[in-house]
Design a protein around this motif. Structure first.
Motif, PDB file in Angstrom:
ATOM      1  N   ALA A  96       0.833  -1.207   0.000  1.00 22.66           N
ATOM      2  CA  ALA A  96       0.000   0.000   0.000  1.00 22.66           C
ATOM      3  C   ALA A  96       0.869   1.259   0.000  1.00 22.66           C
ATOM      4  CB  ALA A  96      -0.941   0.003   1.197  1.00 22.66           C
ATOM      5  N   ALA A  97       1.968   1.234   0.750  1.00 19.80           N
ATOM      6  CA  ALA A  97       2.873   2.385   0.787  1.00 19.80           C
ATOM      7  C   ALA A  97       3.494   2.609  -0.592  1.00 19.80           C
ATOM      8  CB  ALA A  97       3.957   2.172   1.843  1.00 19.80           C
ATOM      9  N   LYS A  98       3.840   1.517  -1.261  1.00 18.12           N
ATOM     10  CA  LYS A  98       4.411   1.626  -2.607  1.00 18.12           C
ATOM     11  C   LYS A  98       3.382   2.216  -3.571  1.00 18.12           C
ATOM     12  CE  LYS A  98       6.736  -1.226  -6.061  1.00 18.12           C
ATOM     13  NZ  LYS A  98       7.168  -2.585  -6.389  1.00 18.12           N
ATOM     14  N   ALA A  99       2.139   1.758  -3.468  1.00 19.63           N
ATOM     15  CA  ALA A  99       1.078   2.269  -4.334  1.00 19.63           C
ATOM     16  C   ALA A  99       0.839   3.755  -4.076  1.00 19.63           C
ATOM     17  CB  ALA A  99      -0.206   1.478  -4.110  1.00 19.63           C
ATOM     18  N   LYS A 100       0.931   4.185  -2.804  1.00 23.87           N
ATOM     19  CA  LYS A 100       0.756   5.607  -2.472  1.00 23.87           C
ATOM     20  C   LYS A 100       1.836   6.452  -3.139  1.00 23.87           C
ATOM     21  CE  LYS A 100      -1.413   5.421   2.085  1.00 23.87           C
ATOM     22  NZ  LYS A 100      -1.189   5.688   3.509  1.00 23.87           N
ATOM     23  N   ARG A 101       3.059   5.938  -3.144  1.00 18.24           N
ATOM     24  CA  ARG A 101       4.161   6.692  -3.765  1.00 18.24           C
ATOM     25  C   ARG A 101       3.893   6.903  -5.250  1.00 18.24           C
ATOM     26  NH1 ARG A 101       7.151   3.585  -0.072  1.00 18.24           N
ATOM     27  NH2 ARG A 101       8.258   4.875   1.410  1.00 18.24           N
ATOM     28  N   TYR A 102       3.459   5.855  -5.921  1.00 18.51           N
ATOM     29  CA  TYR A 102       3.178   5.977  -7.352  1.00 18.51           C
ATOM     30  C   TYR A 102       1.984   6.894  -7.601  1.00 18.51           C
ATOM     31  CZ  TYR A 102       6.627   2.518  -8.653  1.00 18.51           C
ATOM     32  OH  TYR A 102       7.811   1.872  -8.868  1.00 18.51           O
ATOM     33  N   GLU A 103       0.996   6.824  -6.733  1.00 20.76           N
ATOM     34  CA  GLU A 103      -0.166   7.701  -6.868  1.00 20.76           C
ATOM     35  C   GLU A 103       0.230   9.163  -6.678  1.00 20.76           C
ATOM     36  OE1 GLU A 103      -4.564   8.337  -4.814  1.00 20.76           O
ATOM     37  OE2 GLU A 103      -3.416   6.530  -4.378  1.00 20.76           O
ATOM     38  N   ALA A 104       1.110   9.417  -5.690  1.00 21.54           N
ATOM     39  CA  ALA A 104       1.565  10.780  -5.432  1.00 21.54           C
ATOM     40  C   ALA A 104       2.394  11.306  -6.603  1.00 21.54           C
ATOM     41  CB  ALA A 104       2.367  10.831  -4.144  1.00 21.54           C
ATOM     42  N   ALA A 105       3.257  10.474  -7.156  1.00 24.28           N
ATOM     43  CA  ALA A 105       4.074  10.895  -8.298  1.00 24.28           C
ATOM     44  C   ALA A 105       3.183  11.218  -9.490  1.00 24.28           C
ATOM     45  CB  ALA A 105       5.074   9.803  -8.657  1.00 24.28           C
ATOM     46  N   ASN A 106       2.162  10.412  -9.708  1.00 24.81           N
ATOM     47  CA  ASN A 106       1.242  10.646 -10.813  1.00 24.81           C
ATOM     48  C   ASN A 106       0.453  11.931 -10.592  1.00 24.81           C
ATOM     49  OD1 ASN A 106      -0.045  10.028 -13.262  1.00 24.81           O
ATOM     50  ND2 ASN A 106      -1.756   9.104 -12.161  1.00 24.81           N
ATOM     51  N   ALA A 107       0.005  12.162  -9.344  1.00 24.28           N
ATOM     52  CA  ALA A 107      -0.774  13.358  -9.040  1.00 24.28           C
ATOM     53  C   ALA A 107       0.056  14.625  -9.227  1.00 24.28           C
ATOM     54  CB  ALA A 107      -1.311  13.289  -7.611  1.00 24.28           C
ATOM     55  N   ALA A 108       1.361  14.541  -8.951  1.00 26.56           N
ATOM     56  CA  ALA A 108       2.227  15.710  -9.074  1.00 26.56           C
ATOM     57  C   ALA A 108       2.766  15.889 -10.490  1.00 26.56           C
ATOM     58  CB  ALA A 108       3.393  15.604  -8.088  1.00 26.56           C
ATOM     59  N   GLY A 109       2.477  14.941 -11.369  1.00 29.51           N
ATOM     60  CA  GLY A 109       2.990  15.043 -12.735  1.00 29.51           C
ATOM     61  C   GLY A 109       4.458  14.673 -12.817  1.00 29.51           C
ATOM     62  N   LEU A 110       4.918  13.888 -11.860  1.00 25.55           N
ATOM     63  CA  LEU A 110       6.319  13.474 -11.802  1.00 25.55           C
ATOM     64  C   LEU A 110       6.451  12.127 -12.507  1.00 25.55           C
ATOM     65  CD1 LEU A 110       8.951  14.463 -10.408  1.00 25.55           C
ATOM     66  CD2 LEU A 110       8.379  12.991  -8.503  1.00 25.55           C
ATOM     67  N   SER A 111       7.596  11.875 -13.080  1.00 20.56           N
ATOM     68  CA  SER A 111       7.840  10.599 -13.741  1.00 20.56           C
ATOM     69  C   SER A 111       7.690   9.465 -12.724  1.00 20.56           C
ATOM     70  CB  SER A 111       9.249  10.569 -14.330  1.00 20.56           C
ATOM     71  OG  SER A 111       9.543   9.297 -14.848  1.00 20.56           O
ATOM     72  N   LEU A 112       7.025   8.399 -13.126  1.00 21.67           N
ATOM     73  CA  LEU A 112       6.793   7.281 -12.209  1.00 21.67           C
ATOM     74  C   LEU A 112       8.085   6.574 -11.822  1.00 21.67           C
ATOM     75  CD1 LEU A 112       3.501   5.747 -13.620  1.00 21.67           C
ATOM     76  CD2 LEU A 112       3.791   7.385 -11.765  1.00 21.67           C
ATOM     77  N   SER A 113       9.139   6.745 -12.598  1.00 23.55           N
ATOM     78  CA  SER A 113      10.415   6.133 -12.243  1.00 23.55           C
ATOM     79  C   SER A 113      11.028   6.807 -11.015  1.00 23.55           C
ATOM     80  CB  SER A 113      11.387   6.200 -13.413  1.00 23.55           C
ATOM     81  OG  SER A 113      11.680   7.551 -13.731  1.00 23.55           O
ATOM     82  N   LEU A 114      10.559   8.004 -10.680  1.00 24.94           N
ATOM     83  CA  LEU A 114      11.061   8.702  -9.496  1.00 24.94           C
ATOM     84  C   LEU A 114      10.215   8.439  -8.255  1.00 24.94           C
ATOM     85  CD1 LEU A 114      11.929  12.122 -11.153  1.00 24.94           C
ATOM     86  CD2 LEU A 114      13.505  10.320 -10.494  1.00 24.94           C
ATOM     87  N   ALA A 115       9.140   7.680  -8.375  1.00 20.87           N
ATOM     88  CA  ALA A 115       8.225   7.424  -7.256  1.00 20.87           C
ATOM     89  C   ALA A 115       8.905   6.773  -6.057  1.00 20.87           C
ATOM     90  CB  ALA A 115       7.037   6.589  -7.716  1.00 20.87           C
ATOM     91  N   PRO A 116       9.802   5.809  -6.224  1.00 17.76           N
ATOM     92  CA  PRO A 116      10.430   5.212  -5.044  1.00 17.76           C
ATOM     93  C   PRO A 116      11.253   6.190  -4.207  1.00 17.76           C
ATOM     94  CG  PRO A 116      10.718   3.788  -6.944  1.00 17.76           C
ATOM     95  CD  PRO A 116      10.130   5.075  -7.436  1.00 17.76           C
ATOM     96  N   ARG A 117      11.601   7.342  -4.749  1.00 17.73           N
ATOM     97  CA  ARG A 117      12.390   8.335  -4.010  1.00 17.73           C
ATOM     98  C   ARG A 117      11.546   9.176  -3.066  1.00 17.73           C
ATOM     99  NH1 ARG A 117      17.284  10.381  -7.317  1.00 17.73           N
ATOM    100  NH2 ARG A 117      17.745   8.573  -8.583  1.00 17.73           N
ATOM    101  N   LEU A 118      10.247   9.126  -3.207  1.00 17.17           N
ATOM    102  CA  LEU A 118       9.368   9.963  -2.397  1.00 17.17           C
ATOM    103  C   LEU A 118       9.335   9.476  -0.958  1.00 17.17           C
ATOM    104  CD1 LEU A 118       6.424  10.460  -4.888  1.00 17.17           C
ATOM    105  CD2 LEU A 118       8.409  11.910  -4.507  1.00 17.17           C
ATOM    106  N   VAL A 119       9.235  10.455  -0.020  1.00 17.13           N
ATOM    107  CA  VAL A 119       9.251  10.149   1.406  1.00 17.13           C
ATOM    108  C   VAL A 119       8.017  10.752   2.044  1.00 17.13           C
ATOM    109  CG1 VAL A 119      10.541  10.429   3.548  1.00 17.13           C
ATOM    110  CG2 VAL A 119      11.768  10.155   1.403  1.00 17.13           C
ATOM    111  N   GLY A 120       7.339   9.977   2.874  1.00 18.39           N
ATOM    112  CA  GLY A 120       6.170  10.464   3.599  1.00 18.39           C
ATOM    113  C   GLY A 120       5.303   9.307   4.037  1.00 18.39           C
ATOM    114  N   ASN A 121       4.404   9.590   5.005  1.00 19.09           N
ATOM    115  CA  ASN A 121       3.521   8.542   5.506  1.00 19.09           C
ATOM    116  C   ASN A 121       2.120   8.648   4.922  1.00 19.09           C
ATOM    117  OD1 ASN A 121       5.521   7.412   7.114  1.00 19.09           O
ATOM    118  ND2 ASN A 121       5.099   8.819   8.790  1.00 19.09           N
ATOM    119  N   THR A 122       1.684   9.857   4.633  1.00 18.02           N
ATOM    120  CA  THR A 122       0.342  10.035   4.096  1.00 18.02           C
ATOM    121  C   THR A 122       0.442  10.456   2.640  1.00 18.02           C
ATOM    122  OG1 THR A 122       0.238  12.372   4.682  1.00 18.02           O
ATOM    123  CG2 THR A 122      -0.493  10.779   6.367  1.00 18.02           C
ATOM    124  N   LEU A 123      -0.672  10.364   1.953  1.00 19.32           N
ATOM    125  CA  LEU A 123      -0.698  10.744   0.543  1.00 19.32           C
ATOM    126  C   LEU A 123      -0.367  12.228   0.380  1.00 19.32           C
ATOM    127  CD1 LEU A 123      -1.210   9.851  -2.357  1.00 19.32           C
ATOM    128  CD2 LEU A 123      -3.617  10.372  -2.022  1.00 19.32           C
TER     129      LEU A 123
END
Length: 182
Positions: A96-123
């Motif tokens: 679920a945490a991994k899916a949140k990272r990809y969702e956040a990257a998509n919402a921000a218009g960031l490349s999905l390849s950068l999603a694993p670099r995101l840090v945070g507990n909530t969306l």
């Protein structure tokens, strides 16, 4: 602590408060490093031995993996239902945490390849981190994979500008017309 000196001691200077100093024995020469033939100069026997050792290592690694799988299977069989459930919950939370990272990257218009670099507990935290990362990267980060370029038309392929009608007679006439121009 140093070992007491053995052998005769040199007398201290008269009127000196320093203890007498024992002469030190010369140090034995350092052993020369073993030198052998270079890697490429092993010879057939050396190469065969290395090959045999590598094969034995591969077999040992396969056996190790098989034994580790058996140990894991045995440990899983010994677990209680609550331990299995807890392990499954832990895996689902990680997914679920991994899916949140990809969702956040998509919402921000960031490349999905950068999603694993995101840090945070909530969306919201992940989206904020994605926005910050996007600002830091500026326009250097691609928004996604670029589509392949459309190939330029090749006039040598397909029908030409004149339509021959598609009959044998029309084809023959076109052939004769080309032949006469030459």
């Amino acid at each position: 602590m140093t070992a007491p000196a053995t052998g005769p001691t040199a007398p201290a200077a008269p009127g000196s408060t320093e203890p007498p100093v024992a002469p030190q024995a010369p140090e034995p020469p350092a052993a020369a490093p073993a030198t052998g033939p270079a890697d490429g100069d092993l010879g057939e026997a050396g190469k065969a031995a290395i090959k045999k050792e590598r094969e034995a290592r591969q077999v040992a690694e396969k056996e190790k993996k098989a034994l580790e799988a058996r140990v894991k299977e045995f440990e899983d069989a010994q677990k209680t239902e609550s331990e299995r459930t807890a392990e499954r919950i832990k895996q689902l939370e990680a997914d679920a945490a991994k899916a949140k990272r990809y969702e956040a990257a998509n919402a921000a218009g960031l490349s999905l390849s950068l999603a694993p670099r995101l840090v945070g507990n909530t969306l919201e935290e992940l989206v904020a981190d994605a926005e910050q990362l996007k600002q830091q990267l500026g326009s250097t980060a691609p928004a996604g994979p670029t589509p392949p370029p459309t190939p330029a038309p090749d006039r040598r392929q397909g029908g030409g500008p004149a339509d021959t009608g598609g009959t044998m007679a029309a084809g023959r006439a076109a052939y004769e017309a080309r032949k006469q121009r030459k």
